[in-house]
Design a protein around this motif. Structure first.
Motif: not given
Length: 324
Positions: A255-274, A291-300
């Motif tokens: 989505v254009e203008g997505a809050d990537i920081d908020a999505l990174l928080q969700l990605a971190d939670e998902a990784e912790q669950f895994v 880990n690779e998925w979260k890293r790709a999001l961080l690179d973005y």
């Protein structure tokens, strides 16, 4: 004649199939490994004090005045006999839990007898409503809807449904709080409770007016199976939480203008669950993919990653999680 004399020291209960079953033999010397002697012979040898039987008869007599309802009194008498038989088996400190009940009257006298089997024996009384100051047991108040008990702690639990506060949802928590080979004793007249809290091979006794006492021994195998089922259920819940967060990130990141920081928080939670459950999943890739998925999001987020890389790795992660 000798056998008739022995019957004086034996206590029975009537099961639901009409048979009599021995609850306690106060003169079975081989069954007593506690500190409470079954008998003491005077020094001159002229008299014998049958200590255990004397204590048991005093215990049962105290219920004559403590509990006015005949059916309930018989139920509490059976429970007291079962508790005494249990305490005789080994000389070791026992933790007993009395859960529920309108008042502690049905087990008050037994609480006073309990330290005589072993000085470090402890009785805990947990109710949702009653607050009493007692010196013979440890009293606790907690709503049963919020019941939280430590696992593998109690040797025996008495479920007292005279106040009808017991809930079927408490079963797993109660069973897991027992040590393997621990016992569960239920006093109830509610059929649902009788069905829920009676384990395999339970003996059920009649006391009158619909009241029954059931006695179950929770085997080590049953304990392990229930613990495994509980953990399996938790794994599935955590797994679903991870999947929902990954799907949300995969959808919102486009989505254009997505809050990537908020999505990174969700990605971190998902990784912790895994990471919490990956050892219980059949996929060996899932930890690496998270880990690779979260890293790709961080690179973005940092400006040098690509959106299609997030999508690719996130989809691969979802496939592994959903297969698992």
């Amino acid at each position: 004649m000798a056998e008739q004399a022995r019957e004086y020291f034996r206590y029975y209960g009537e099961t639901t199939d009409g048979s009599r079953k021995l609850l306690l033999d106060a003169l079975d010397f081989y069954s007593n490994h506690s500190a409470l002697p079954m008998h003491i012979v005077e020094e001159n040898g002229e008299a014998v004090d049958f200590v255990l039987d004397r204590e048991i008869k005093k215990l049962l007599h105290s219920l004559e005045t403590a509990v006015s309802d005949i059916s309930l009194r018989q139920g509490y008498q059976m429970i007291n006999l079962m508790l005494a038989a249990f305490c005789l088996r080994k000389y070791k400190p026992l933790k007993l839990l009395h859960l529920g009940g309108r008042a502690g009257a049905g087990l008050t006298s037994f609480c006073q007898l309990l330290p005589k089997f072993h000085p470090d024996n402890r009785m805990y009384w947990l109710t949702p409503t009653c607050r009493e100051e007692r010196v013979d047991c440890i009293c606790m108040t907690m709503p049963f809807e919020e019941l939280l008990l430590p696992q593998k702690t109690f040797d025996l639990i008495v479920l007292d449904d005279t106040d009808e506060y017991l809930l079927p949802s408490m079963k797993e928590q109660l069973w897991l709080s027992l040590r393997p080979e621990g016992q569960l004793i239920l006093l109830s007249r509610r059929r649902e409770m009788q069905q829920v809290f009676s384990g395999k091979g339970a003996e059920t006794y009649l006391t009158g007016e619909g009241w029954t006492v059931s006695q179950s021994t929770i085997s080590a195998a049953e304990h392990e199976a229930m613990a495994a089922d509980t953990w399996d259920g938790a794994v599935k819940t955590i797994q679903q939480e991870a999947i929902e967060r990954i799907q949300l990130v995969q959808r919102e990141v486009t989505v254009e203008g997505a809050d990537i920081d908020a999505l990174l928080q969700l990605a971190d939670e998902a990784e912790q669950f895994v990471l919490l459950i990956y050892a219980s999943l059949p996929s060996l890739e899932v930890k690496y993919l998270a880990n690779e998925w979260k890293r790709a999001l961080l690179d973005y987020r940092l400006g040098w990653g690509k959106l299609d890389k997030i999508q690719q790795r996130g989809n691969a992660l979802l496939i592994e999680l959903q297969i698992a």
